[in-house]
Design an enzyme around this catalytic site. Structure first.
Site, short mmCIF file in Angstrom:
data_model
loop_
_atom_site.label_atom_id
_atom_site.label_comp_id
_atom_site.label_asym_id
_atom_site.label_seq_id
_atom_site.Cartn_x
_atom_site.Cartn_y
_atom_site.Cartn_z
N LYS A 39 0.85 -1.21 0.00
CA LYS A 39 0.00 0.00 0.00
C LYS A 39 0.87 1.24 0.00
CE LYS A 39 -4.22 0.10 2.34
NZ LYS A 39 -5.00 -0.08 3.58
C1 E4P Z 1 -8.27 0.77 3.27
O1 E4P Z 1 -7.49 -0.02 2.78
C2 E4P Z 1 -8.16 1.35 4.61
O2 E4P Z 1 -7.53 0.42 5.47
C3 E4P Z 1 -9.50 1.64 5.25
O3 E4P Z 1 -10.58 1.29 4.43
C4 E4P Z 1 -9.56 2.96 5.92
O4 E4P Z 1 -10.86 3.18 6.42
P1 E4P Z 1 -11.22 4.19 7.58
O5 E4P Z 1 -11.57 5.50 6.96
O6 E4P Z 1 -12.41 3.56 8.24
O7 E4P Z 1 -10.03 4.30 8.50
#
Ligand code: E4P
Length: 218
Positions: free
Chosen positions: A87
């Site tokens: 990521k």
């Molecule tokens: C995506 O890969 C992220 O880990 C995640 O969806 C972030 O979501 P949040 O806004 O609930 O922290």
């Protein structure tokens, strides 16, 4: 649309895997910290535990901010397990890292995507998947799901784009329903929301009636 579970909690991932409804996992530094993971060794150990029950992609996020450091970190992460998606944030440094990692055959997940233009850049850089953050955009009174729809539409218009679309920052079951209608390839969803997707009062009521009739007639 495939469903991934958005958590670094191994117990939840094992439970979700048993249900047979998830084919991948996404983690991030906040989700890891929530599980008490605060160094690369502990993160690696957890990801290897997850890989024992999930054969699909597991996203692991870099914490570097400069392109060369992201690449170095991404290459290390890519060695942890077979099916990792590294990521990388949607910054200029991030696009450079996505480009150079994908040139080396490393799968990447363009994270923290908050605009259609960022998704256009990620596709050019060669990201495996882009993660538009729906809930966080909704939080600032912008339409997160409309962004998912635009990205899907643009990517489909240009078949040379191979980047998949993964709706992220999912806050409730209706987000999943909408993401599927929009044509997202994947939604990554907290385990609590996956459980809520199964709920319907008429299913509970129907089961109660069936069981009452069956056992009541004995
Ligand atoms: C995506 O890969 C992220 O880990 C995640 O969806 C972030 O979501 P949040 O806004 O609930 O922290």
């Amino acid at each position: 649309m495939r469903l991934f579970v958005d958590t670094a909690n191994v117990k939840e991932i094992y439970e979700a895997a048993e249900l047979g409804v998830v084919t991948g996992v996404t983690t991030n530094p906040s989700l890891a910290a929530k599980e008490g993971i605060s160094d690369p060794d502990a993160y690696k150990k957890t990801v290897q535990e997850i890989a024992k029950v999930i054969s699909g992609p597991i996203s692991v996020e870099v914490v570097s901010t400069e392109a060369k450091d992201m690449i170095e970190e991404g290459l290390k992460i890519a060695d942890w397990i077979d099916n990792v998606w590294v990521k990388i944030p949607s910054t200029l440094a991030g696009f450079e890292a996505i480009h150079k990692l994908s040139d080396q055959g490393i799968n990447t997940n363009q994270t923290l995507c908050f605009s259609t233009n960022q998704a256009i850049l990620g596709a050019q850089a060669g990201s495996t998947v882009v993660s538009p953050f729906v809930g966080r955009l909704d939080d600032i009174a912008q339409d997160g799901m409309a962004m998912v729809g635009e990205i899907v539409e643009i990517y489909r218009k240009f078949p040379t784009i191979k980047t998949q679309v993964m709706a992220a920052s999912i806050r409730h079951p209706f987000h999943c329903h909408q993401a599927a209608l929009m044509g997202a390839d994947i939604s990554t969803v907290p385990f609590g929301i996956i459980k809520k997707m199964a709920e319907h009062p008429l299913t509970d009521k129907g089961m109660e009636l069936f069981l009452n009739d069956w056992y009541g007639s004995k």
